[in-house]
Design a protein around this motif. Structure first.
Motif, PDB file in Angstrom:
ATOM      1  N   LEU A 153     -16.772   7.613  19.241  1.00 31.33           N
ATOM      2  CA  LEU A 153     -16.926   6.474  20.152  1.00 31.33           C
ATOM      3  C   LEU A 153     -17.351   5.221  19.401  1.00 31.33           C
ATOM      4  N   GLU A 154     -18.230   5.395  18.412  1.00 30.63           N
ATOM      5  CA  GLU A 154     -18.648   4.249  17.601  1.00 30.63           C
ATOM      6  C   GLU A 154     -17.473   3.679  16.808  1.00 30.63           C
ATOM      7  N   LYS A 155     -16.631   4.565  16.283  1.00 31.20           N
ATOM      8  CA  LYS A 155     -15.453   4.099  15.544  1.00 31.20           C
ATOM      9  C   LYS A 155     -14.515   3.326  16.454  1.00 31.20           C
ATOM     10  N   LEU A 156     -14.281   3.867  17.666  1.00 31.47           N
ATOM     11  CA  LEU A 156     -13.401   3.189  18.620  1.00 31.47           C
ATOM     12  C   LEU A 156     -13.981   1.842  19.039  1.00 31.47           C
ATOM     13  N   GLN A 157     -15.298   1.797  19.195  1.00 30.93           N
ATOM     14  CA  GLN A 157     -15.934   0.548  19.578  1.00 30.93           C
ATOM     15  C   GLN A 157     -15.794  -0.502  18.483  1.00 30.93           C
ATOM     16  N   LYS A 158     -16.000  -0.087  17.233  1.00 30.93           N
ATOM     17  CA  LYS A 158     -15.848  -1.016  16.119  1.00 30.93           C
ATOM     18  C   LYS A 158     -14.405  -1.495  16.010  1.00 30.93           C
ATOM     19  N   LEU A 159     -13.436  -0.575  16.223  1.00 28.74           N
ATOM     20  CA  LEU A 159     -12.025  -0.952  16.172  1.00 28.74           C
ATOM     21  C   LEU A 159     -11.693  -1.932  17.282  1.00 28.74           C
ATOM     22  N   ASP A 160     -12.228  -1.658  18.467  1.00 32.61           N
ATOM     23  CA  ASP A 160     -11.970  -2.547  19.599  1.00 32.61           C
ATOM     24  C   ASP A 160     -12.585  -3.917  19.375  1.00 32.61           C
ATOM     25  N   ASP A 161     -13.769  -3.958  18.754  1.00 33.56           N
ATOM     26  CA  ASP A 161     -14.418  -5.235  18.485  1.00 33.56           C
ATOM     27  C   ASP A 161     -13.661  -6.047  17.444  1.00 33.56           C
ATOM     28  N   SER A 162     -12.967  -5.351  16.531  1.00 32.41           N
ATOM     29  CA  SER A 162     -12.239  -6.052  15.475  1.00 32.41           C
ATOM     30  C   SER A 162     -10.903  -6.598  15.952  1.00 32.41           C
ATOM     31  N   LEU A 163     -10.401  -6.127  17.096  1.00 33.24           N
ATOM     32  CA  LEU A 163      -9.124  -6.586  17.613  1.00 33.24           C
ATOM     33  C   LEU A 163      -9.291  -7.914  18.346  1.00 33.24           C
ATOM     34  N   THR A 164      -8.193  -8.659  18.380  1.00 29.60           N
ATOM     35  CA  THR A 164      -8.179  -9.916  19.123  1.00 29.60           C
ATOM     36  C   THR A 164      -7.887  -9.628  20.592  1.00 29.60           C
ATOM     37  N   HIS A 165      -8.709 -10.161  21.470  1.00 32.22           N
ATOM     38  CA  HIS A 165      -8.556  -9.935  22.905  1.00 32.22           C
ATOM     39  C   HIS A 165      -8.018 -11.197  23.576  1.00 32.22           C
ATOM     40  N   CYS A 166      -7.131 -10.990  24.507  1.00 30.64           N
ATOM     41  CA  CYS A 166      -6.585 -12.104  25.277  1.00 30.64           C
ATOM     42  C   CYS A 166      -7.663 -12.612  26.230  1.00 30.64           C
ATOM     43  N   PRO A 167      -7.956 -13.915  26.211  1.00 33.13           N
ATOM     44  CA  PRO A 167      -9.000 -14.433  27.119  1.00 33.13           C
ATOM     45  C   PRO A 167      -8.594 -14.397  28.582  1.00 33.13           C
ATOM     46  N   LYS A 168      -7.301 -14.198  28.855  1.00 33.19           N
ATOM     47  CA  LYS A 168      -6.829 -14.195  30.248  1.00 33.19           C
ATOM     48  C   LYS A 168      -6.864 -12.807  30.860  1.00 33.19           C
ATOM     49  N   CYS A 169      -6.292 -11.810  30.162  1.00 33.36           N
ATOM     50  CA  CYS A 169      -6.210 -10.461  30.734  1.00 33.36           C
ATOM     51  C   CYS A 169      -7.052  -9.440  29.972  1.00 33.36           C
ATOM     52  N   GLY A 170      -7.596  -9.826  28.804  1.00 34.39           N
ATOM     53  CA  GLY A 170      -8.408  -8.906  28.022  1.00 34.39           C
ATOM     54  C   GLY A 170      -7.612  -7.927  27.187  1.00 34.39           C
ATOM     55  N   GLY A 171      -6.304  -8.042  27.180  1.00 33.99           N
ATOM     56  CA  GLY A 171      -5.463  -7.131  26.408  1.00 33.99           C
ATOM     57  C   GLY A 171      -5.610  -7.329  24.910  1.00 33.99           C
ATOM     58  N   THR A 172      -5.281  -6.268  24.163  1.00 33.05           N
ATOM     59  CA  THR A 172      -5.393  -6.335  22.704  1.00 33.05           C
ATOM     60  C   THR A 172      -4.024  -6.365  22.020  1.00 33.05           C
ATOM     61  N   ARG A 173      -2.948  -6.334  22.804  1.00 36.78           N
ATOM     62  CA  ARG A 173      -1.599  -6.391  22.226  1.00 36.78           C
ATOM     63  C   ARG A 173      -1.222  -7.852  22.020  1.00 36.78           C
ATOM     64  N   CYS A 174      -1.853  -8.448  21.009  1.00 40.10           N
ATOM     65  CA  CYS A 174      -1.651  -9.866  20.732  1.00 40.10           C
ATOM     66  C   CYS A 174      -0.956 -10.027  19.381  1.00 40.10           C
ATOM     67  N   ARG A 175      -0.028 -10.974  19.330  1.00 37.96           N
ATOM     68  CA  ARG A 175       0.753 -11.197  18.109  1.00 37.96           C
ATOM     69  C   ARG A 175       0.553 -12.636  17.652  1.00 37.96           C
ATOM     70  N   MET A 176       0.314 -12.778  16.334  1.00 38.93           N
ATOM     71  CA  MET A 176       0.111 -14.112  15.782  1.00 38.93           C
ATOM     72  C   MET A 176       1.456 -14.756  15.482  1.00 38.93           C
ATOM     73  N   ILE A 177       1.597 -16.010  15.876  1.00 41.50           N
ATOM     74  CA  ILE A 177       2.837 -16.761  15.648  1.00 41.50           C
ATOM     75  C   ILE A 177       2.492 -18.050  14.913  1.00 41.50           C
ATOM     76  N   THR A 178       3.268 -18.355  13.904  1.00 46.28           N
ATOM     77  CA  THR A 178       3.087 -19.578  13.128  1.00 46.28           C
ATOM     78  C   THR A 178       4.337 -20.435  13.239  1.00 46.28           C
ATOM     79  N   GLU A 179       4.178 -21.696  13.635  1.00 46.97           N
ATOM     80  CA  GLU A 179       5.279 -22.635  13.759  1.00 46.97           C
ATOM     81  C   GLU A 179       5.071 -23.790  12.782  1.00 46.97           C
ATOM     82  N   SER A 180       6.160 -24.190  12.125  1.00 46.49           N
ATOM     83  CA  SER A 180       6.093 -25.301  11.159  1.00 46.49           C
ATOM     84  C   SER A 180       7.056 -26.394  11.582  1.00 46.49           C
ATOM     85  N   LYS A 181       6.587 -27.622  11.526  1.00 47.45           N
ATOM     86  CA  LYS A 181       7.410 -28.780  11.827  1.00 47.45           C
ATOM     87  C   LYS A 181       7.331 -29.753  10.651  1.00 47.45           C
ATOM     88  N   SER A 182       8.497 -30.263  10.242  1.00 39.70           N
ATOM     89  CA  SER A 182       8.528 -31.214   9.128  1.00 39.70           C
ATOM     90  C   SER A 182       9.143 -32.524   9.605  1.00 39.70           C
TER      91      SER A 182
END
Length: 279
Positions: free
Chosen positions: A200-229
């Protein structure tokens, strides 16, 4: 036979310990209720009416008025008789008011003492009697119970309520028939709980290290990078000035104003609700 004897012993220990714990809680609550009533009686005794303080001010006010009037009479040159009459009148009125305050305060204090005595005799004393009865019950139980002797036959580590409850359940379900089997089962149970807590401690630490969506609390979040020149246009004015000053080669001065810039933006996208957010 050993299983039935162990079951009876552990049940008895649990029941007696529960009785002792309940009586201790009742004693603590009875003592608290009694002390609260004593405090209530004390406040009732000291709770003088507000009118006592108001009326007590009256003699002081008329005393000030008395001296003020005498001073004004002397200043206006009035006769001694008028001054004496005014001073005597105000003095007698102030004295009467003061005596009234004293009598009123005494009556008020008597009422407070009667109220305090009523609370003490009718409410506090019964609570203290109840407290003494609970203490006597506890002392009687401690004198008659046999849990002290029975607990001596149980190792120190297994005298807790959790361990005894586990033993009773194991004996009732016939998972064990002897002390040795009970102790082994309990140690296995403790080991299993320790493993579960670690996971349980391992799962808690893993959950704390994940990025949470501020709207729904989900952890299935993907980072996107956009570049404009962006690039600035050819500097026509610089080119003309350069041509005038330097001739045809001066046209190259128009390139001096041209530059290319790049802007990078990084954000997260929740794959559950589609919300976009930044850290």
């Amino acid at each position: 036979m050993e299983r039935e004897e162990l079951l009876e012993t552990y049940r008895y220990i649990l029941t007696e310990n529960q009785k002792i714990a309940d009586l201790k809680n009742e004693i603590a609550q009875s003592e608290k209720n009694y002390l609260n009533k004593l405090e209530e009686a004390k406040k009732a005794k000291d709770d003088m009416s507000g009118w006592t303080a108001v009326i007590a001010v009256i003699p002081m006010v008329f005393g000030v008025i008395c001296f003020f009037n005498i001073f004004v009479s002397i200043f206006n040159g009035e006769g001694i008789g008028a001054i004496f009459f005014a001073g005597a009148t105000i003095f007698l009125f102030a004295t009467g008011t003061l005596l009234g305050v004293i009598l009123f305060a005494k009556n008020d204090r008597d009422k407070c003492e009667i109220k305090a005595a009523k609370i003490h005799n009718e409410e506090a004393l019964p609570l203290y009697t109840k407290y003494e009865q609970k203490v006597d019950q506890l002392n009687e139980l401690l004198e008659t119970t046999q849990i002290g002797t029975l607990e001596n036959s149980i190792p120190q580590d297994y005298r807790t309520e959790d361990a005894l409850t586990f033993f009773v359940k194991a004996l009732e379900t016939e998972r064990a028939d002897s002390k040795k089997e009970l102790y082994n089962l309990y140690e296995e149970e403790l080991h299993r709980k320790r493993i579960e807590n670690i996971e349980l401690e391992k799962l808690q630490k893993l959950d704390d290290s994940l990025t949470h969506c501020p709207k729904c609390g989900g952890t299935r979040c993907r980072m996107i990078t956009e570049s404009k020149s962006s690039t600035t246009s050819f500097g026509l004015g610089d080119a003309c000035c350069g041509m005038i000053l330097l001739g045809p080669l001066g046209i190259l001065c128009g390139l001096c104003g041209m530059e290319s810039t790049a802007e990078t933006k990084t954000y997260w996208v929740c794959q559950d609700c589609g919300n976009k957010f930044s850290d």
